[in-house]
Motif scaffolding. Structure first.
Motif, PDB file in Angstrom:
ATOM      1  N   ALA A   1     -59.854 -70.634   5.955  1.00  0.00           N
ATOM      2  CA  ALA A   1     -59.200 -69.469   6.551  1.00  0.00           C
ATOM      3  C   ALA A   1     -59.623 -68.179   5.867  1.00  0.00           C
ATOM      4  CB  ALA A   1     -57.685 -69.629   6.485  1.00  0.00           C
TER       5      ALA A   1
ATOM      6  N   ASP B   1     -52.528 -65.744   4.713  1.00  0.00           N
ATOM      7  CA  ASP B   1     -51.186 -66.043   5.196  1.00  0.00           C
ATOM      8  C   ASP B   1     -51.152 -67.490   5.654  1.00  0.00           C
ATOM      9  OD1 ASP B   1     -48.690 -66.154   6.293  1.00  0.00           O
ATOM     10  OD2 ASP B   1     -49.105 -64.761   7.951  1.00  0.00           O
TER      11      ASP B   1
ATOM     12  N   SER C   1     -51.061 -69.802  19.153  1.00  0.00           N
ATOM     13  CA  SER C   1     -51.926 -70.873  19.631  1.00  0.00           C
ATOM     14  C   SER C   1     -51.194 -72.180  19.548  1.00  0.00           C
ATOM     15  CB  SER C   1     -53.203 -70.937  18.774  1.00  0.00           C
ATOM     16  OG  SER C   1     -52.868 -71.201  17.433  1.00  0.00           O
TER      17      SER C   1
ATOM     18  N   ASN D   1     -49.470 -67.249  15.419  1.00  0.00           N
ATOM     19  CA  ASN D   1     -50.399 -66.463  16.242  1.00  0.00           C
ATOM     20  C   ASN D   1     -50.336 -66.849  17.707  1.00  0.00           C
ATOM     21  OD1 ASN D   1     -51.542 -68.942  16.254  1.00  0.00           O
ATOM     22  ND2 ASN D   1     -53.503 -68.340  15.316  1.00  0.00           N
TER      23      ASN D   1
ATOM     24  N   SER E   1     -43.113 -69.291  11.287  1.00  0.00           N
ATOM     25  CA  SER E   1     -43.386 -68.879  12.659  1.00  0.00           C
ATOM     26  C   SER E   1     -42.160 -68.215  13.227  1.00  0.00           C
ATOM     27  CB  SER E   1     -43.793 -70.091  13.497  1.00  0.00           C
ATOM     28  OG  SER E   1     -42.730 -71.010  13.534  1.00  0.00           O
TER      29      SER E   1
ATOM     30  N   ALA F   1     -48.122 -72.064  16.373  1.00  0.00           N
ATOM     31  CA  ALA F   1     -48.209 -71.298  15.140  1.00  0.00           C
ATOM     32  C   ALA F   1     -47.797 -69.870  15.412  1.00  0.00           C
ATOM     33  CB  ALA F   1     -49.652 -71.348  14.607  1.00  0.00           C
TER      34      ALA F   1
ATOM     35  N   SER G   1     -50.956 -68.643   9.247  1.00  0.00           N
ATOM     36  CA  SER G   1     -52.110 -68.560  10.152  1.00  0.00           C
ATOM     37  C   SER G   1     -53.115 -69.675   9.914  1.00  0.00           C
ATOM     38  CB  SER G   1     -52.814 -67.210   9.970  1.00  0.00           C
ATOM     39  OG  SER G   1     -53.359 -67.104   8.659  1.00  0.00           O
TER      40      SER G   1
ATOM     41  N   THR H   1     -46.686 -76.871  12.680  1.00  0.00           N
ATOM     42  CA  THR H   1     -47.063 -75.503  12.347  1.00  0.00           C
ATOM     43  C   THR H   1     -47.471 -75.433  10.901  1.00  0.00           C
ATOM     44  OG1 THR H   1     -44.769 -75.028  11.859  1.00  0.00           O
ATOM     45  CG2 THR H   1     -45.548 -74.475  14.059  1.00  0.00           C
TER      46      THR H   1
END
Length: 461
Positions: A207, A186, A153, A151, A164, A149, A189, A160
């Protein structure tokens, strides 16, 4: 690691007496381990050469886990390595599956490791122990796709959830995208949970929730084994750990009641001096504790209901015929309570010898688990530390514990006059489920009366 008795599940490696490359023989002491009850020496079960020590000093090892590898004498040690898998058929279970399989390109562990049954050689204890081992996770030929993803991770096999670095777009239905915009989330994320890697409404709501704040440290910001200036940390293992757990369990499972009595023990102190001069006690240590123990044993013989334990599953009181008298002993490894088996059936001379041996064995760290099993009542002598008294916590499984305070010269009314006398305080804690106030009071009063008039120590009934 063998089961050294009492069904213990683990032990700590204290000190190795052998090293890699040493020749060992059957019965040779190779390591000292500390269990929750005792310090135990483990012998080697066969002849050979040590090829590997599989646990370091200070490690906690589960019963059944391998701790040492031994190969037949004359085995060549592999160059550049500290150990090799033992070839002796008797010791092969001690180092099973220690040689790693050659790795495949970019390996990923399979979901479920296979199990196999092994028979672990037991060094001391109750014969061969059957354990369930696990093979190392097998490797797959093709690594599973890892998608990352925005971020950073990674999740194996998961798509995803949003735009990205590689330009992929989050999979989500229009209503879900609108919900994300309204909540300020978002999509890149969000970790998707829907079919085909789609983001669901629940994913967006999850989230949007604020992350829980980190819990404040209960004591300090240091982690296990770390120290800061002005403090020292002591690992709680072996006897200390077992004592802590047992005392917490006892304090919060048994309703404790403690009663106190102050006693003139001048005559008992004089009797101790006379006994020390007798040839029968030449090889034993005679102290007031001996006569306290004798007094408690006589009192229990008169009131046997206090020599009991509580059977929780059956909701029954179990009265014991024999008195296994525990003596709390402070050792460098912590507090232990070895007991004298069938103490009520011993003469004063035999009781003195048993007490002397018990204390010496405890101080030398040679008390075995069997010596600490099966206690029915305990004495703790806090007077040796200059303490006048206390409220002792019951040894788990017992109905009573007697604390003996320091013997001090104090003004006392004796035969109508104030005189200096030797005085001590006795405190008896008991489990109120089994011992009511009357029974506890009678036992404590009997002990006090016999110490005030020690001739009664030799009169039963």
């Amino acid at each position: 690691m063998p089961d050294v008795g009492e069904g213990l599940e683990e032990a700590d490696i204290v000190v190795w007496h052998v090293k890699v490359g040493d020749e060992v023989s059957d019965g040779q002491v190779m390591v000292e381990v500390e269990t929750a009850k005792a310090l135990v020496e483990l012998p080697c079960p066969f002849d050979g050469v040590v090829t590997e020590l599989l646990a370091a000093e200070g490690d906690t090892v589960a019963v059944g886990a391998p701790i040492i590898a031994v190969a037949p004498s004359g085995t060549q040690m592999p160059t550049g390595t500290a150990a090799a898998e033992p070839a002796d058929s008797r010791g092969e279970a001690l180092a099973a599956d220690l040689v790693p399989e050659p790795p495949a390109p970019e390996p990923v562990a399979a979901a479920e490791p296979e199990k196999k049954d092994t028979r672990t050689a037991v060094l001391v204890g109750y014969g061969v122990r059957t354990t369930s081992g696990r093979r190392r996770a097998r490797k797959t030929d093709t690594p599973a796709p890892v998608l990352r993803a925005a971020n950073g991770s990674g999740h194996a096999g998961a798509p995803t959830s949003g735009s990205s670095a590689n330009g992929s777009i989050a999979l989500a239905k229009p209503p879900v995208r609108k919900l994300a915009r309204d909540l300020g989330v978002d999509l890149a994320s969000v970790l998707p949970s829907g079919p085909g890697g789609t983001v669901t409404r629940e994913d967006v709501h999850a989230a949007a929730r604020p992350a829980p704040a980190a819990a404040p440290a209960a004591f300090s910001a240091t982690g296990p084994g770390e120290s800061v200036a002005g403090e020292r940390r002591i690992p709680v293992k072996g006897v200390r750990k077992a004592t802590a757990q047992a005392m917490v369990a006892s304090a919060f499972s048994a309703p404790h009641v403690t009663e106190w009595v102050t006693v003139d023990v001048t005559r008992t102190v004089k009797l101790v001096r006379k006994l020390r001069e007798l040839p029968d006690f030449a090889d034993t240590k005679v102290s007031p504790l001996l006569l306290v123990a004798r007094a408690l044993l006589v009192a229990i013989a008169r009131h046997p209901e206090i020599n009991a334990s509580w059977d929780e599953p059956n909701q029954e009181i179990v009265v014991r015929d024999r008195i296994n008298l525990g003596i709390a002993a402070a050792t460098p490894r912590g507090l232990i309570v070895p007991n004298i088996k069938d103490a009520g059936g011993k003469s004063l001379t035999a009781l003195a010898g048993a007490l002397t041996e018990l204390v010496a064995t405890a101080r030398d760290g040679r008390t075995s688990p069997a010596d600490m099993a099966g206690g029915t009542v305990t004495i703790t002598n806090v007077g040796v530390f200059g303490v006048d008294g206390g409220t002792p916590i019951l040894n788990p499984g017992e109905a009573a514990i007697l604390a003996v305070g320091a013997i001090r010269e104090q003004p006392w009314v004796h035969k109508g006059k104030i005189k200096p006398r030797q005085v001590t305080t006795l405190s008896l804690s008991f489990d109120h489920r089994m011992v009511d106030g009357e029974l506890g009071s009678r036992v404590l009063a009997d002990v006090a009366q016999m110490l005030e008039r020690p001739k009664l120590l030799f009169v039963r009934g």
